[in-house]
Design an enzyme around this catalytic site. Structure first.
Site, mmCIF file in Angstrom:
data_model
loop_
_atom_site.group_PDB
_atom_site.id
_atom_site.type_symbol
_atom_site.label_atom_id
_atom_site.label_comp_id
_atom_site.label_asym_id
_atom_site.label_seq_id
_atom_site.Cartn_x
_atom_site.Cartn_y
_atom_site.Cartn_z
ATOM 1 N N CYS A 238 8.465 -78.480 -47.785
ATOM 2 C CA CYS A 238 8.934 -78.270 -49.312
ATOM 3 C C CYS A 238 9.739 -77.122 -49.389
ATOM 4 O O CYS A 238 10.928 -77.158 -49.027
ATOM 5 C CB CYS A 238 7.593 -78.354 -50.258
ATOM 6 S SG CYS A 238 7.722 -78.963 -51.867
ATOM 7 N N HIS B 185 3.620 -82.631 -48.040
ATOM 8 C CA HIS B 185 3.026 -81.561 -47.666
ATOM 9 C C HIS B 185 1.789 -82.055 -46.798
ATOM 10 O O HIS B 185 0.610 -82.167 -47.300
ATOM 11 C CB HIS B 185 2.297 -80.986 -48.757
ATOM 12 C CG HIS B 185 3.059 -80.286 -49.751
ATOM 13 N ND1 HIS B 185 3.326 -78.972 -49.836
ATOM 14 C CD2 HIS B 185 4.075 -80.643 -50.881
ATOM 15 C CE1 HIS B 185 4.089 -78.517 -50.715
ATOM 16 N NE2 HIS B 185 4.804 -79.450 -51.221
ATOM 17 N N GLU C 51 -0.028 -80.051 -45.090
ATOM 18 C CA GLU C 51 -1.104 -79.147 -45.174
ATOM 19 C C GLU C 51 -2.180 -79.403 -46.395
ATOM 20 O O GLU C 51 -3.098 -79.213 -46.486
ATOM 21 C CB GLU C 51 -0.669 -77.717 -45.532
ATOM 22 C CG GLU C 51 -0.322 -77.431 -46.761
ATOM 23 C CD GLU C 51 1.101 -77.816 -47.095
ATOM 24 O OE1 GLU C 51 1.809 -78.711 -46.673
ATOM 25 O OE2 GLU C 51 1.576 -77.363 -48.386
#
Lengths: 84, 231
Positions: free
Chosen positions: B85, B202, B204
């Site tokens: 990002c 994302h 994560e």
């Protein structure tokens, strides 16, 4: 002292969704002759110097290294004398 | 792996990345952007967030943080760098990755689940993931609209540098399945030497047992397979 008035604009080949949205709003307001709107950035930098050549060189460096992204933007600037 | 997560002023996904890698058993450390040492990493993460408040352009000011000089030199020596990002935006500003991330064509901040199609397994980040695999990985950005000039795009395509494209749950890539107007539906790319990844989604945020999609784990497993294989 000198002031650099810097305009950073999207390259013509780059789509400007903000400009498009503003064009739509202007059409809604009745400004039907509006063809295109492009959103740019305007930046002023004051220099403690009267040396136009040097300030111009520095401003170019500043634009190339930080203010404009060469992938998507172009820039131009003008210098103006300011009274201290 | 020794994983180093950089924190810029305004980063907000640094702790998520830290937790995921720690949980997976990696020696993970946070590194402040004003530090000058990456402390001998195997992998550097540039996390998501709003470094420097996105002032001027996303990533433009973070690029001049002291630690980024170290990240550039680490990457140029072949070190693994992953920008997620805002991290992707920082990587394009450094020139480690080509192109730029522009405002979404919708002009809106988009926060939602998003399907991605894995386009190439030829990278440490997608190592042994079958091309065509579909991953559900969330996106959360306003400036994720990847732009590159026609020559640059051709070079990305010719060199198999596009790792992820936005798609629907069937893996169909089209203008309809493209959330942000990104050119060629690009969601993530690697550099020519394939050691630097930038991606808007994302992973994560989809890699712990407490969340509904865990497809991000596939990317971290790929990195681990690659690392174990090459160590």
């Amino acid at each position: 002292m000198l002031k650099a008035k810097i305009f950073v604009q999207l390259k013509p080949s780059v789509l400007d969704p903000q400009g498009k949205a503003v064009t739509n709003s202007l059409h809604n307001l009745g400004f039907d002759k509006v063809l295109q709107t492009r959103i740019s950035k305007y930046i002023e930098i004051n220099f403690d110097s009267d040396d136009r050549e040097d300030v111009s060189r520095q401003t170019t460096k500043i634009c190339d290294s930080l203010l404009a992204n060469p992938n998507t933007e172009t820039y131009h600037f003008e210098l103006e004398e300011i009274k201290s | 792996m020794k994983v180093r997560v950089i924190t810029f002023p305004g980063s907000n996904c640094d702790h998520d990345a830290f937790e995921v890698f720690s949980e997976r058993g990696h020696e993970t450390r946070m590194i402040w952007h004003k530090d000058h040492s990456l402390e001998d990493p195997d992998l550097v993460i540039l996390p998501g967030g709003f470094s420097y408040g996105d002032y001027l352009r996303c990533g433009a000011l973070a690029r001049f943080s002291p630690i980024v000089t170290e990240v550039i030199s680490f990457a140029q020596k072949g070190g693994l760098v992953m920008g997620i990002c805002n991290g992707f935006q920082v990587l394009t500003e450094t020139g480690l990755l080509p192109g730029a991330l522009m405002m979404n064509s919708t002009l809106r901040f988009i926060c939602s689940h998003q399907y991605l199609r894995v386009e190439s397994s030829n990278s440490p980040f997608t190592f042994k993931i079958n091309p065509g695999s579909i991953l559900d990985i969330p996106i959360a950005h306003k400036e994720g609209n990847f732009f590159i000039d026609p020559d640059g795009l051709k070079s990305l395509q010719d060199n198999d540098q596009i790792l992820f494209r936005y798609c629907n749950h069937d893996g169909i890539v089209s203008a309809k399945t493209n959330p942000n107007g990104s050119i060629d539906s690009i969601a993530g790319i690697v550099n020519r030497s394939r050691n630097v990844l930038g991606m808007m989604p994302h992973p994560e945020r989809s890699a712990t047992d407490s969340v509904c999609s865990q497809d991000g784990k596939q990317i971290f497993s790929a990195l681990e397979r690659y690392f174990t294989g090459s160590a």
